[in-house]
Design a protein around this motif. Structure first.
Motif, short mmCIF file in Angstrom:
data_model
loop_
_atom_site.label_atom_id
_atom_site.label_comp_id
_atom_site.label_asym_id
_atom_site.label_seq_id
_atom_site.Cartn_x
_atom_site.Cartn_y
_atom_site.Cartn_z
N LYS A 224 0.82 -1.20 0.00
CA LYS A 224 0.00 0.00 0.00
C LYS A 224 0.86 1.26 0.00
CE LYS A 224 -3.92 0.56 0.84
NZ LYS A 224 -5.10 0.92 0.00
N ASP A 237 -4.34 8.51 0.21
CA ASP A 237 -5.04 7.51 1.02
C ASP A 237 -4.13 6.97 2.11
OD1 ASP A 237 -7.29 7.81 -0.49
OD2 ASP A 237 -6.86 6.11 -1.82
N ASP A 241 -5.32 0.41 6.01
CA ASP A 241 -6.77 0.30 5.76
C ASP A 241 -7.36 -0.86 6.57
OD1 ASP A 241 -5.77 -1.90 4.48
OD2 ASP A 241 -6.33 -1.27 2.46
N ASP A 242 -8.57 -1.27 6.20
CA ASP A 242 -9.27 -2.32 6.95
C ASP A 242 -8.51 -3.64 6.92
OD1 ASP A 242 -11.22 -0.49 7.47
OD2 ASP A 242 -12.60 -1.19 5.91
#
Length: 258
Positions: A224, A237, A241-242
């Motif tokens: 990421k 972003d 994240d999740d």
């Protein structure tokens, strides 16, 4: 060439790139998928591809909700037929194989035993060639000042014509210059990797394979972080994240996590 359903008809056995990638990952064992995750630390694989590999490694240990979350990302690996405008790797320096072959051919030496991707190995080889040319200091290869004249070649026992001696001198010059350039380019790439993903690429393979949960978390989070930056008003972003969160929670749940 025509298309029937999801398959492309043309070359025998040809399929869309995304289908080949998805099938290869789907057929990969958990052990091989974990090895591929470690390899990805030094590459620039898409997070969706990493999620697919993570699913192969720990999918059987996930609850239904976590498995669905990870599965959504894994299925996204097939978007746009698997194509991406982002390169799958950061630019790697070109080694000195061509210079080694030229030097070995001209000096009539076997090219084995030299690592074309190791600047130190290239410099050692260049130093040995420099000694055979009668260089006082093998590191000094200035074409105007460090070549031997006819008397110097005779005194050093070098039975070569001026033309042949000059050709060998120039080849050795290029070999030494390639070693210096390669060292600089490798340092640039290392700094790029550190800037984008910290020191993840320096994690030893044995340590990575010994802790699959930690390995999956590190591989996904670094993937990421390596994404190409988007120039938008909304900003960048958050790489955490999740999916990164659910992997991290599994790591913290185990007191022996590395």
């Amino acid at each position: 060439m025509r298309h029937v359903g999801r398959w492309r008809i043309g070359l025998p056995g040809s399929r869309r790139p995304c289908q080949d990638a998805a099938m290869s990952i789907a057929e990969t064992s958990a052990e091989d998928a974990l090895v591929a995750l470690h390899t990805s630390l030094d590459e620039r694989r898409r997070p969706e591809e990493i999620a697919h590999l993570v699913l192969r490694v720990v999918g059987g240990q996930l609850g239904l909700r976590d498995r669905m979350t990870l599965g959504r990302a894994a299925r996204a690996a097939a978007r746009w037929n698997g194509w991406s405008s982002m390169s799958a790797d950061f630019a790697r320096p070109v080694g000195g194989a061509r210079q080694i072959d030229a030097a070995a051919r001209l000096f009539e030496l076997p090219p084995g035993g030299i690592d074309p991707d190791d600047p130190v190995s290239l410099l050692d080889f260049s130093a040995r060639l420099g000694e055979s040319l009668g260089a006082v200091d093998p590191a000094r290869l200035d074409f105007l000042r460090d070549r031997l004249n006819r008397e110097g070649r005779a005194a050093a026992g070098i039975e070569l014509s001026k033309r042949q001696y000059n050709r060998r001198f120039r080849v050795n010059q290029r070999l030494s210059a390639k070693a210096d350039t390669l060292a600089v380019e490798q340092t640039k790439r290392q700094l790029t990797m550190v800037a984008r993903a910290g020191f993840a690429a320096s994690i030893e393979r044995d340590a990575f394979l010994a802790d699959p949960w930690a390995g999956c978390f590190v591989a996904y989070l670094t993937a990421k972080r390596k994404l190409r930056r988007e120039f938008t008003l909304s900003g960048r972003d958050n790489p955490y994240d999740d999916i990164a969160d659910l992997l991290f929670k599994h790591c913290t749940a185990n007191p022996t996590t590395d």
